[in-house]
Design a protein around this motif. Sequence first.
Motif, short mmCIF file in Angstrom:
data_model
loop_
_atom_site.label_atom_id
_atom_site.label_comp_id
_atom_site.label_asym_id
_atom_site.label_seq_id
_atom_site.Cartn_x
_atom_site.Cartn_y
_atom_site.Cartn_z
N ILE A 65 -3.91 -6.01 9.44
CA ILE A 65 -3.94 -4.55 9.38
C ILE A 65 -2.94 -3.92 10.34
CG2 ILE A 65 -5.40 -2.51 9.69
CD1 ILE A 65 -7.79 -4.22 8.89
N ARG A 66 -2.90 -4.40 11.55
CA ARG A 66 -2.04 -3.79 12.56
C ARG A 66 -0.55 -3.84 12.22
NH1 ARG A 66 -2.69 -1.68 17.43
NH2 ARG A 66 -1.06 -1.88 19.01
N PRO A 67 -0.02 -4.91 11.59
CA PRO A 67 1.41 -4.90 11.24
C PRO A 67 1.82 -3.73 10.36
CG PRO A 67 0.55 -7.12 11.09
CD PRO A 67 -0.63 -6.24 11.33
N GLU A 69 0.10 -0.91 10.11
CA GLU A 69 -0.17 0.25 10.94
C GLU A 69 1.04 0.60 11.81
OE1 GLU A 69 -3.37 1.26 14.50
OE2 GLU A 69 -3.90 -0.19 12.96
N GLN A 70 1.68 -0.44 12.38
CA GLN A 70 2.85 -0.22 13.24
C GLN A 70 4.10 0.06 12.43
OE1 GLN A 70 2.64 -3.90 15.52
NE2 GLN A 70 1.77 -2.81 17.27
N ALA A 71 4.26 -0.63 11.30
CA ALA A 71 5.47 -0.47 10.50
C ALA A 71 5.60 0.94 9.95
CB ALA A 71 5.48 -1.50 9.36
N TYR A 72 4.48 1.57 9.61
CA TYR A 72 4.52 2.90 9.02
C TYR A 72 3.92 3.97 9.94
CZ TYR A 72 6.03 0.57 4.80
OH TYR A 72 6.75 -0.16 3.90
N LYS A 73 3.77 3.63 11.24
CA LYS A 73 3.40 4.59 12.29
C LYS A 73 2.16 5.41 11.91
CE LYS A 73 8.17 4.92 13.91
NZ LYS A 73 9.32 5.79 14.22
N TYR A 74 1.13 4.68 11.52
CA TYR A 74 -0.11 5.34 11.10
C TYR A 74 -0.75 6.14 12.23
CZ TYR A 74 -4.94 5.84 9.50
OH TYR A 74 -6.17 6.34 9.16
N ASN A 75 -0.61 5.65 13.45
CA ASN A 75 -1.24 6.33 14.58
C ASN A 75 -0.71 7.75 14.77
OD1 ASN A 75 -2.86 6.53 16.98
ND2 ASN A 75 -1.01 6.22 18.18
N GLU A 76 0.54 7.99 14.38
CA GLU A 76 1.10 9.34 14.52
C GLU A 76 0.57 10.29 13.45
OE1 GLU A 76 5.27 9.56 15.11
OE2 GLU A 76 5.35 7.74 16.32
N CYS A 423 3.79 -10.95 3.32
CA CYS A 423 4.04 -9.56 2.92
C CYS A 423 2.93 -8.67 3.47
CB CYS A 423 4.09 -9.44 1.40
SG CYS A 423 5.42 -10.43 0.64
N LEU A 424 3.35 -7.51 4.02
CA LEU A 424 2.39 -6.63 4.66
C LEU A 424 1.30 -6.18 3.69
CD1 LEU A 424 4.54 -4.31 6.97
CD2 LEU A 424 3.45 -6.48 7.49
N LEU A 425 1.70 -5.80 2.48
CA LEU A 425 0.72 -5.27 1.54
C LEU A 425 -0.26 -6.34 1.09
CD1 LEU A 425 -0.25 -2.82 -0.01
CD2 LEU A 425 1.34 -3.40 -1.85
N GLU A 426 0.24 -7.53 0.81
CA GLU A 426 -0.65 -8.61 0.39
C GLU A 426 -1.64 -8.99 1.48
OE1 GLU A 426 1.56 -11.92 -1.05
OE2 GLU A 426 2.03 -10.98 -2.96
N LYS A 427 -1.19 -8.98 2.72
CA LYS A 427 -2.07 -9.35 3.83
C LYS A 427 -3.18 -8.32 4.02
CE LYS A 427 0.08 -10.61 7.60
NZ LYS A 427 1.14 -10.65 8.64
N ILE A 428 -2.84 -7.04 3.95
CA ILE A 428 -3.87 -6.03 4.17
C ILE A 428 -4.83 -5.96 2.98
CG2 ILE A 428 -2.64 -4.01 3.23
CD1 ILE A 428 -3.69 -2.46 5.68
N GLU A 429 -4.32 -6.19 1.77
CA GLU A 429 -5.20 -6.22 0.60
C GLU A 429 -6.15 -7.42 0.67
OE1 GLU A 429 -2.65 -6.14 -2.79
OE2 GLU A 429 -2.62 -3.94 -2.89
#
Length: 470
Positions: A65-67, A69-76, A423-429
């Motif tokens: 999840i965190r990768p 989150e960081q790649a697309y700056k979700y915290n902002e 892949c980020l999407l596959e991992k979070i899914e």
Amino acid sequence: MKVLVSLCVFVPLLALATAEEEAVLESILRDRSHIEETLRLAADDKAGDYAAALQRLRKIYHNSIRPMEQAYKYNELRQHEISDGEITSKPMVLFLGPWSVGKSSMVNYLLGLQDTPYQLYTGAEPTTSEFTVIMHGEKIRTVEGIVMAADSSRSFSPLEKFGQNFLEKLVGIEMPHKLLERVTFVDTPGIIENRKQQERGYPFNDVCQWFIDRADLIFVVFDPTKLDVGLELEMLFRQLKGRESQIRIILNKADSLATQDLMRVYGALFWSLAPLINVTEPPRVYVSSFWPYDYAPDTSRDLFKREEISLLEDLNQVIENRLENKIAFIRQHGIRVRIHGLLVDRYVQTFKERMSFFSDPELVFKEIVDDPDKFYIFKSILAKTNVSKFDLPNRDAYRDFFGINPVSSFKQLSAQCSYMGGCLLEKIERAITHELPSLLGSINSGKNPTLSSCEATGCGEKPKNRYRRN
């Protein structure tokens, strides 16, 4: 010789007086045995299984999840960064309400701190001016707010953003207590309607929102003399919107009224809160007197005792389900991060499709951000994925988001793959649909949720990029 005789007579009298005082004190104090029995404080907690599950949950969050989150700056976008301290933290019980309604007395009662040097100060006047966090520790000590915020192992480090004035109003109390091994209490300053926000010296409502977002159970306490709803209390209930399942209303000091008057006050409380809680099923209301002294004579003692036990069972349910709630919270967070990643990917893709050699990048993207429906930004996410329309964030939030973060600073999801990382999407899914539900299932079935070999060492499997164009 006379002095010696006088002392010999005085010492037994002093001991007799002390014994009489203790007997009188015991007669006016309420029996607390039902608290330990209902909260099962004598039961052994399966700390090993709990720690193993938290370790696996932390591993899933950091790997899957965190990768994104960081790649697309979700915290902002959401201003809610999850730390390791928040993942491993105990359930939080938050006490809110007007001043001098019995919030601190209730904490003292639950922990048995009355008439000890460590009890929270109480009184008829506004007494609590700080946010007080009561948590478990090996010894009794006070922790300053600046120390709590500086300790990355705790879940309070994000509170630094509210400034030094607030950290001076934050205090932690550690003590070895069986109940605090399972839960953390937060006592808040009472709401004073005639006080302006700027007089507190820090953003009170923003701080309350931070604690509300992280609380597992929220006790909103009233007493029969403070049922009026002003601007500050109305703002507080707006902040509680969406958290109705965690809210419990407490009508405290109920033994100060006759039964007929109590019924009138109970109705007046509902009448005052009805415009503020717009849900089909209103929150549970507990009517009792939550402090260590015996009920007033000629009051509904049996009713108040049953209400108290019901509240303790509610609290125990939160403690028993703390791990399940933590997994559900991380999964919900992962769903929001995934939706955010899909939306940013769609914005980037639309921007690249609209750009030409002679186009002005700023004008092109301004057109997309100002009217995303024209380019089917949100509708395409609903059409191609299993995302609910009720989970989509506000469109205006992305205008502010891209105002700070240029669209050129983001890659498309099809480019967010690596040989070792996947892949980020596959991992979070996979985390949302398989890993987190599997962890939850292992807990409910009583199995030991240890790390699998792949989770512990990483599987050197070449990732499949299903989003790469052929």
